[in-house]
Design a protein around this motif. Sequence first.
Motif, PDB file in Angstrom:
ATOM      1  N   ARG A  34       0.834  -1.202   0.000  1.00 16.02           N
ATOM      2  CA  ARG A  34       0.000   0.000   0.000  1.00 16.02           C
ATOM      3  C   ARG A  34       0.868   1.252   0.000  1.00 16.02           C
ATOM      4  O   ARG A  34       0.583   2.227  -0.703  1.00 16.02           O
ATOM      5  CB  ARG A  34      -0.914  -0.008   1.223  1.00 16.02           C
ATOM      6  N   ILE A  35       1.941   1.245   0.797  1.00 14.88           N
ATOM      7  CA  ILE A  35       2.850   2.399   0.829  1.00 14.88           C
ATOM      8  C   ILE A  35       3.458   2.622  -0.552  1.00 14.88           C
ATOM      9  O   ILE A  35       3.540   3.757  -1.041  1.00 14.88           O
ATOM     10  CB  ILE A  35       3.959   2.174   1.881  1.00 14.88           C
TER      11      ILE A  35
ATOM     12  N   ALA B  45       4.109   5.381  -5.718  1.00 13.20           N
ATOM     13  CA  ALA B  45       4.209   5.223  -7.164  1.00 13.20           C
ATOM     14  C   ALA B  45       3.018   5.802  -7.921  1.00 13.20           C
ATOM     15  O   ALA B  45       3.150   6.159  -9.096  1.00 13.20           O
ATOM     16  CB  ALA B  45       4.357   3.740  -7.512  1.00 13.20           C
ATOM     17  N   ARG B  46       1.867   5.899  -7.270  1.00 10.67           N
ATOM     18  CA  ARG B  46       0.663   6.428  -7.925  1.00 10.67           C
ATOM     19  C   ARG B  46       0.045   7.526  -7.057  1.00 10.67           C
ATOM     20  O   ARG B  46      -1.018   7.355  -6.477  1.00 10.67           O
ATOM     21  CB  ARG B  46      -0.352   5.295  -8.170  1.00 10.67           C
ATOM     22  N   PRO B  47       0.715   8.661  -6.974  1.00  3.67           N
ATOM     23  CA  PRO B  47       0.204   9.752  -6.128  1.00  3.67           C
ATOM     24  C   PRO B  47      -1.078  10.350  -6.696  1.00  3.67           C
ATOM     25  O   PRO B  47      -1.355  10.263  -7.899  1.00  3.67           O
ATOM     26  CB  PRO B  47       1.339  10.777  -6.136  1.00  3.67           C
TER      27      PRO B  47
ATOM     28  N   ALA C  46       2.033  14.763  -3.672  1.00  2.00           N
ATOM     29  CA  ALA C  46       3.088  13.873  -3.178  1.00  2.00           C
ATOM     30  C   ALA C  46       4.435  14.392  -3.653  1.00  2.00           C
ATOM     31  O   ALA C  46       4.512  15.139  -4.640  1.00  2.00           O
ATOM     32  CB  ALA C  46       2.868  12.451  -3.680  1.00  2.00           C
ATOM     33  N   PRO C  47       5.512  14.023  -2.977  1.00  2.00           N
ATOM     34  CA  PRO C  47       6.852  14.315  -3.511  1.00  2.00           C
ATOM     35  C   PRO C  47       7.015  13.656  -4.872  1.00  2.00           C
ATOM     36  O   PRO C  47       6.399  12.617  -5.153  1.00  2.00           O
ATOM     37  CB  PRO C  47       7.796  13.696  -2.468  1.00  2.00           C
TER      38      PRO C  47
ATOM     39  N   ALA D  14      10.134   6.935  -8.655  1.00  2.00           N
ATOM     40  CA  ALA D  14       9.095   5.906  -8.652  1.00  2.00           C
ATOM     41  C   ALA D  14       7.791   6.395  -9.263  1.00  2.00           C
ATOM     42  O   ALA D  14       6.978   5.585  -9.721  1.00  2.00           O
ATOM     43  CB  ALA D  14       8.849   5.415  -7.226  1.00  2.00           C
ATOM     44  N   ASN D  15       7.541   7.703  -9.258  1.00  4.12           N
ATOM     45  CA  ASN D  15       6.259   8.193  -9.770  1.00  4.12           C
ATOM     46  C   ASN D  15       6.401   9.224 -10.879  1.00  4.12           C
ATOM     47  O   ASN D  15       5.392   9.743 -11.369  1.00  4.12           O
ATOM     48  CB  ASN D  15       5.418   8.781  -8.629  1.00  4.12           C
ATOM     49  N   ALA D  16       7.639   9.543 -11.291  1.00  2.37           N
ATOM     50  CA  ALA D  16       7.833  10.602 -12.282  1.00  2.37           C
ATOM     51  C   ALA D  16       7.164  10.272 -13.611  1.00  2.37           C
ATOM     52  O   ALA D  16       6.461  11.114 -14.196  1.00  2.37           O
ATOM     53  CB  ALA D  16       9.327  10.860 -12.480  1.00  2.37           C
ATOM     54  N   SER D  17       7.365   9.052 -14.100  1.00  2.00           N
ATOM     55  CA  SER D  17       6.765   8.669 -15.392  1.00  2.00           C
ATOM     56  C   SER D  17       5.245   8.684 -15.312  1.00  2.00           C
ATOM     57  O   SER D  17       4.558   9.169 -16.235  1.00  2.00           O
ATOM     58  CB  SER D  17       7.246   7.275 -15.802  1.00  2.00           C
TER      59      SER D  17
END
Length: 653
Positions: free
Chosen positions: A480-481, A486-488, A524-525, A529-532
């Motif tokens: 979940r974290i 990864a999906r903010p 989110a920051p 992990a979530n840029a793409s």
Amino acid sequence: MGNTEYEIQQRFEVQVPPTKPFFHTLKSSLKETFFPDDPFKQFKNQPISRKFLLGLQYFVPILEWAPRYTFELFKADFIAGITIASLAVPQGISYAGLASLPPVMGLYSSFVPPLIYAMLGSSKDLAVGTVAVPSLLITSMLGKEVNPHQNTKLYVQLVLATTFFAGVFQAALGLLRLGFIVDFLSHATIVGFMGGAATVVCLQQLKGILGLVHFTHGADLVSVIKSVFTQIHMWRWESGVLGCCFLFFLFITRYFSRRKPVFFWISALAPLTSVILGSLLVYFTHAEKHGVEIIGHLKRGLNPPSLSELETSFGSTHLMTAIKTGIITGVIALAEGIAVGRSFAIFKSYHIDGNKEMIAIGMMNIAGSCTSCYLTTGPFSRTAVNFNAGCKTAVSNIVMATAVMITLLFLTPLFYYTPIVVLSAIIMAAMITLIDYEAAIHLWAVDKFDFVVCISAYVGVVFGSVETGLVIAVAISLLRILLFVARPKTSVMGSISNSTTYRSIEQYPKANSVPGILILHINAPVYFANASYLRERISRWIDEEEDKLKYSAKNDLQYVILDMSAVGNIDTSGISMLEELKKTIDRRCIKLVLANPGGEVMKKLDKSKFIDTVGQEWIYLTVGEAVDACNFMLQTCKPKTKAVESEAADDKV
């Protein structure tokens, strides 16, 4: 255009904070991670002698409050200590049986560890003793390697080693300030795990209730049910009737004490009363000759040293199992002890130091492993009794330990006729309270994902094993974290009527979108992990907005404002994402605007020269300022048309 430049220059520019040396930043981050409470501030500007005294008081809290201790406090602690001792004796014997250990080890574990905790612990209410779930963990994990009934000596040695390594691990977490690791056991995980473990413990007590001699060593529901119902011909009705009667007695006393809190002592004394009544009943009726199993002889005397047994266990081929069991049970014991201590500290408006608690619990288990004790922590039931009895300090633990010492020296022969079925009833009555179905219902109402974590832990423990349930619950919590990182969450923002406030349109459906401007909030920051994902999600928001404007015949989309108020940090992958995003929307003749980037974000955007790329004049303090500037430009400049867009596109080609 001159007016436009003038208006834009009137705003207060977003500042780039001064750059600090790398090692200064690293030191600050480490300090905030490991020393958020700043324990060293009291040592500043103090002479050496004073620092030494403060250091002793920090690591041995009893030195701080003992000089102020009064007789009035002792009277309250004495009553509380005697009360919890009446609970500690039967529980200690019962939980030792649950761990497949000699019953006297349960009494040993209620003598030395409470004395150590009274000196080192920071909680005034925590009552130290053995607990059911770690006891179950010990027997389920070590029992797979060594049969506790066929090779008792080796099994006891491994239990002592498990306790030692649990204590070392717990103390190390406290000394290294790594207490935040325990926080990975979420509330939902603990609720499900404790409920599952309590269910398994209750099922295993059917052995004592039904008077069965042979029983499965498995801790799962299927094994227990199979073991019970394949031995129907071995059930002892005498034992079953006795067990049900004492269960009813324990539940009635607990119900009465809850209805009338002033009579809490009735429920607290009920286990000891059950032991006394059960022993007298067996003694006068000779029920042990009719299928009612009894404890038998308990060794008289104080804790014998166990250093030789501990040393022998270090050379055992099963040492790695003991280490693994120690780490797992150590984490569970820490989570329970610290959670219980903090819960009761809130009622009295004082603070307990989590790292000090880890050191105290670890040291008492290390000392316990050297004095024939097994794993201890602060159980909820005993602490609740201690709190309700009016304890004032940790001296109540010393009083309890003294009472247990007297029991070990003089009273152990009195427990000879104690029926095993009574101990099983005491365990079942205590465990049923850990099945917190109300908390599970609350999780379902508030957060379905937390409910899934809770049920997964419960099902894993009940149908698999205690370790399986724990691993499943922690794995789902970590997943979940990762999903959150990864999906903010991103959302479109609109203006609240008659205000300068901008909020999510999803949360406030009546919020008004701004023609020609798309406002997006990143919650989110921005990391690798979530840029793409963020780049693709923002592009989809832009496509959807352009399609909506196309069909509504309104002004074309000309500005995209990114609200970065919730972006606490950004890495190089995040900066690359912003650069690619800017190039993409530039090709579509759309202007990128940033609103309220934080200090860390501004420093990295400045060092990467992205501020020069986007333009300092297109970075604003608030979304409201950014919208006003964009509206001003829309009103002042010639509106963009499809023909202009097409011409611009041809020019670029």
